[in-house]
Motif scaffolding. Structure first.
Motif, mmCIF file in Angstrom:
data_model
loop_
_atom_site.group_PDB
_atom_site.id
_atom_site.type_symbol
_atom_site.label_atom_id
_atom_site.label_comp_id
_atom_site.label_asym_id
_atom_site.label_seq_id
_atom_site.Cartn_x
_atom_site.Cartn_y
_atom_site.Cartn_z
ATOM 1 N N UNK A 79 0.790 -1.179 0.017
ATOM 2 C CA UNK A 79 -0.073 0.016 -0.181
ATOM 3 C C UNK A 79 0.996 1.180 -0.008
ATOM 4 N N UNK A 80 0.586 2.187 0.844
ATOM 5 C CA UNK A 80 1.292 3.506 0.891
ATOM 6 C C UNK A 80 2.388 3.381 1.250
ATOM 7 N N UNK A 81 3.373 4.235 0.752
ATOM 8 C CA UNK A 81 4.704 4.141 0.818
ATOM 9 C C UNK A 81 5.436 5.517 1.293
ATOM 10 N N UNK A 82 6.391 5.594 1.932
ATOM 11 C CA UNK A 82 7.119 6.886 2.234
ATOM 12 C C UNK A 82 8.168 7.039 1.273
ATOM 13 N N UNK A 83 8.112 8.223 0.635
ATOM 14 C CA UNK A 83 9.178 8.440 -0.355
ATOM 15 C C UNK A 83 9.586 9.649 0.038
ATOM 16 N N UNK B 296 8.273 9.091 -8.645
ATOM 17 C CA UNK B 296 8.301 8.090 -7.895
ATOM 18 C C UNK B 296 6.628 7.723 -7.311
ATOM 19 N N UNK B 297 6.160 6.474 -7.543
ATOM 20 C CA UNK B 297 4.812 6.253 -6.990
ATOM 21 C C UNK B 297 4.877 6.238 -5.430
ATOM 22 N N UNK C 90 -0.327 6.544 -15.404
ATOM 23 C CA UNK C 90 0.018 6.186 -13.954
ATOM 24 C C UNK C 90 0.302 7.187 -13.049
ATOM 25 N N UNK C 91 0.607 8.401 -13.485
ATOM 26 C CA UNK C 91 0.977 9.475 -12.736
ATOM 27 C C UNK C 91 -0.027 10.366 -12.636
ATOM 28 N N UNK C 92 -1.248 9.992 -12.176
ATOM 29 C CA UNK C 92 -2.390 11.040 -12.144
ATOM 30 C C UNK C 92 -2.197 12.465 -11.568
ATOM 31 N N UNK C 93 -1.494 12.310 -10.568
ATOM 32 C CA UNK C 93 -1.236 13.828 -9.795
ATOM 33 C C UNK C 93 -0.250 14.650 -10.620
ATOM 34 N N UNK D 244 -4.169 6.188 -4.896
ATOM 35 C CA UNK D 244 -3.002 5.147 -5.241
ATOM 36 C C UNK D 244 -2.296 5.861 -6.508
ATOM 37 N N UNK D 245 -2.759 6.598 -7.229
ATOM 38 C CA UNK D 245 -2.171 7.298 -8.242
ATOM 39 C C UNK D 245 -1.316 8.361 -7.960
ATOM 40 N N UNK D 246 -1.082 8.821 -6.665
ATOM 41 C CA UNK D 246 -0.310 9.697 -6.480
ATOM 42 C C UNK D 246 1.302 9.471 -6.463
#
Ligand code: UDP
Ligand code: MN
Length: 315
Positions: free
Chosen positions: A96-100, A209-210, A226-229, A251-253
């Motif tokens: 799921x969500x990741x720290x980038x 980076x997703x 893939x990179x909606x934002x 998810x697309x962030x």
């Protein structure tokens, strides 16, 4: 007067003998008759000698059902494990969500060490299942080594968790001419296909980076952005009647590495005019008119770098 005894007696004796003989004959005939009817009509040919029946006929005609599989004797254990099936959808490995973040510098040798399953040239395929798609990831590139390190550091673990059969292609534009992102993507498509029968192509900027590994780097029934934002480019594909499907906004962030604008990548002053004329130019502009020269191909542990001379701006 005396009756003659001897002749009478001998006659009686002869009569008795005759009766006894007749009885014997009668019983012998009777016995023979009975025995003959049991063996067949008299005069019939001798029956052929009996052969043992063939083995498969020796079983009763209505066989009992075979025992259930579990009760049957097991075959000897096979030397190799059974072939793997298709990978489950969605991958059970996603988190799921990741720290980038981009605060720590990245060492590529270390990244290769912590991703031992990634093979030379940045290739990977899951071991325990057959990937649902063969994905070529194409990155247009020039002079962004630091961004590429972050990309490789974050993306390889994500792509492996997504259980894709993938390869990473960095298409490096040689020279100092105007940066031509679209042409590099087309070149990446053509070059990756020469190497493997990819069935899906994902075009990714090196600085995106997703932020969620459920944003799968794979193809859907429609091309997917893939990179909606970070939606800055309209895909030409829209005009070909192929819509772009979008993952949901969370998810697309993607996180974009902040950077100053590179030299020779100034916004094209003609861009609005060109995009407005895409419908007229697209059939003569793209893969069917692609001319370029591959100067070198480097297979690094985490990616394949293809350095190309893309020719003059209008070729
Ligand atoms: N790019 C590059 N070198 C350049 C210019 C662009 O590698 O000199 C590639 C890189 O992958 C980058 C993408 O092209 O992410 C898009 O360019 P840029 O990041 O400058 O566009 P923007 O940030 O305006 O979206
Ligand atoms: Mn950028």
């Amino acid at each position: 007067m005396k009756e003659p005894s001897l002749p009478g007696t001998s006659l009686q004796r002869a009569c008795r003998l005759l009766v006894a003989f007749c009885a014997l004959h009668l019983s012998a005939t009777l016995l023979y008759y009975l025995a003959g009817s049991a063996l067949g009509p008299p005069g019939s040919p001798e029956p052929p000698p009996r052969r043992p029946p063939p083995a498969n006929l020796s079983l009763p005609l209505s066989r009992p059902p075979p025992p259930p599989a579990a009760a049957r004797p097991r075959p000897p254990p096979a030397s190799s494990p059974p072939p793997p099936g298709p990978c489950p959808e969605p991958s059970p490995l996603l988190v799921g969500a990741l720290r980038v973040e981009f605060s720590q510098p990245v060492n590529l040798e270390e990244v290769a060490r912590i991703n031992p399953e990634v093979k030379a040239g940045g290739r990977f395929a899951p071991k325990d299942c057959i990937a649902l798609q063969k994905v070529a990831i194409i990155i247009p590139f020039r002079n962004r080594e630091e961004h590429l390190k972050y990309w490789l550091y974050y993306l390889h673990p994500i792509l492996q968790r997504q259980q894709l059969d993938y390869g990473v292609y960095v298409i490096n534009q040689d020279g100092e001419e105007e940066f031509n992102r679209a042409k590099l993507l087309n070149i990446g498509f053509a070059e990756a296909l020469k190497e493997y029968d990819y069935d899906c192509f994902v075009f990714s900027d090196v600085d995106l980076i997703p932020m969620d590994d459920r944003n799968t780097y794979k193809c859907y029934s429609q091309p997917r952005h893939l990179s909606v934002s970070m939606d800055k480019f309209g895909f030409r594909l829209v005009f070909k009647g192929m819509g772009i499907s979008r993952p949901d906004a969370v998810i697309g962030k993607c996180r974009m590495i902040r950077h100053s604008r590179d030299r020779k990548n100034e916004p094209n002053p003609e861009r609005f005019d060109r995009i407005a004329h895409t419908r007229e130019t697209m059939s003569s502009d793209g893969l069917n008119t692609l001319s370029y020269k591959v100067l070198r191909t480097d297979k690094y542990p985490l990616y394949t770098k293809i350095t190309v001379d893309i020719g003059s701006p209008n070729s």
